[in-house]
Enzyme design. Sequence first.
Site, PDB file in Angstrom:
ATOM      1  CB  SER A  78      -0.914   0.007   1.233  1.00  0.00           C
ATOM      2  OG  SER A  78      -0.151  -0.146   2.406  1.00  0.00           O
ATOM      3  CD  GLN A 138       3.249   0.945   4.057  1.00  0.00           C
ATOM      4  OE1 GLN A 138       3.883   0.728   5.091  1.00  0.00           O
ATOM      5  NE2 GLN A 138       2.693  -0.015   3.330  1.00  0.00           N
ATOM      6  CG  HIS A 194       5.476   3.544   8.990  1.00  0.00           C
ATOM      7  ND1 HIS A 194       4.504   2.580   8.817  1.00  0.00           N
ATOM      8  CD2 HIS A 194       6.469   3.231   8.121  1.00  0.00           C
ATOM      9  CE1 HIS A 194       4.905   1.710   7.903  1.00  0.00           C
ATOM     10  NE2 HIS A 194       6.100   2.082   7.468  1.00  0.00           N
ATOM     11  CE  LYS A 254       6.570  -0.705  10.417  1.00  0.00           C
ATOM     12  NZ  LYS A 254       5.466  -1.272   9.613  1.00  0.00           N
ATOM     13  CD  GLU A 285       9.324   1.110   6.859  1.00  0.00           C
ATOM     14  OE1 GLU A 285       8.671   0.497   7.699  1.00  0.00           O
ATOM     15  OE2 GLU A 285       8.996   1.175   5.667  1.00  0.00           O
ATOM     16  CG  HIS A 309       7.115   4.071   2.531  1.00  0.00           C
ATOM     17  ND1 HIS A 309       6.786   4.806   3.651  1.00  0.00           N
ATOM     18  CD2 HIS A 309       7.072   2.771   2.935  1.00  0.00           C
ATOM     19  CE1 HIS A 309       6.544   4.004   4.665  1.00  0.00           C
ATOM     20  NE2 HIS A 309       6.713   2.750   4.267  1.00  0.00           N
ATOM     21  NE  ARG A 336      -1.831  -1.445   5.186  1.00  0.00           N
ATOM     22  CZ  ARG A 336      -1.911  -1.846   6.451  1.00  0.00           C
ATOM     23  NH1 ARG A 336      -2.857  -1.344   7.234  1.00  0.00           N
ATOM     24  NH2 ARG A 336      -1.066  -2.715   6.939  1.00  0.00           N
ATOM     25  CE  LYS A 375      -2.970  -6.100   4.830  1.00  0.00           C
ATOM     26  NZ  LYS A 375      -1.651  -6.176   5.513  1.00  0.00           N
TER      27      LYS A 375
END
Length: 442
Positions: free
Chosen positions: A131, A133, A135, A158, A160, A298, A317, A323
Amino acid sequence: MDADSKAARRLLRLTCSVQKYDWGRTGSDSLVSKLYGLNSGKRTDIDKPYAEFWMGTHESGPSFLAKKGGAGGVAGAVVNGSSANGGCGEIVSLKSWILKNPNVLGDKVLHRWGCDLPFLFKVLSVAKALSIQAHPDKELAKTLHKLLPNVYKDDNHKPEMALAITEFEALCSFISLQELKSVLQNVPEIVELVGSEEANRVLHVEMQDGEEKAKFVLQSIFTNLMTASMEMTTKATTKLKSRLHKESQVRPLTEKEQLVLRLEKQYPADIGVIAAFFFNYVKLNPGQALYLGANEPHAYISGECIECMATSDNVVRAGLTPKHRDVQTLCSMLTYKQGFPEILKGFPLSPYITRYLPPFDEFEVDCCILPKGTSSVFPAVSGPSIFLVTDGEGSMLTASHNDAVAKGDVLFAPANTEISITTSSKLQLYRAGVNSRFLQTV
């Protein structure tokens, strides 16, 4: 000395979790499937997608201390967060063991993050796009977790990093202002969705107007796009697909246009297909890494990678997904920074170890590739580590134990543990640990 105290002085083998999201690669095509099968001693299904292999303490996919017995010398496994021990008795989670042995984290980590690992370590096998998305930062994560705990599973941020194992594709961060102007001039379907007035606001912004003005108009047009009705989106994606197929007969399509057609096949009539024009198209070669801070948009597209992040599973998302979508939250939380993201190539710690050091306290990743008949040392550090063997066989020697390791093995190393690695054949492994810059601060 009790058994737990003795265990705190050596490497601990772990059985780890798998996530079978529908974007994962299936069966023998999935590195996640192979690693999970070897790690758990379980047979994997060649027809099922295996998307993510989790190593850490997050409750959505925890790791457990391995028991003797079964394939590869371990028994017990976890699938999508539920434990199954095949009658081998109680399985102890890594998180609960750390709670009883907090000294394994080291003083700095314990003081900063309490009795838990601050990082979550993963392998991803991506067959189709994840997706669009972002964070949340810590403040927003706490709010979202309180409002929708079934969707936002924890209250942590989050940040990453993705380290490519194979060629890896992603959409990441917004393109520059000049590139966005070119998109609006060459993709009429976007103008039809957002309106010519909205498009003209972008076309008439100049860099001398300032960064805040550029962010303001970008947020406005992106929010307009992402909140378009399903009817308008379906019409626009249909027209886009038809136009690009016709134009491909008379000119070569750009890489972004080819990507958009791929995404449309995977997610027909999805606004994320058109939104892809707003993001940088990033292609990583094996050994290159991409890192993402909080509130940065991203979408991973294809390939396999090592991923490491703060211990969280919070994802907001807004496209390319079946989802839950939270479009308004995503559009309001983004930083709207523009420009191509930094690509990390790592730096050598030794002839065989490369370190990837993102600007986040919670984690770093080392890649160790040992040719046949060589050895290397991971010096003791004042924080915990998790090691994953992705290829070959060898041994990991500490002051008190010598552990034979092979592909699929995952081991937890307590703080202040020096580890020597030797191999009689080529060996490849990855280490996730707390960021060494944080550990070295006074």
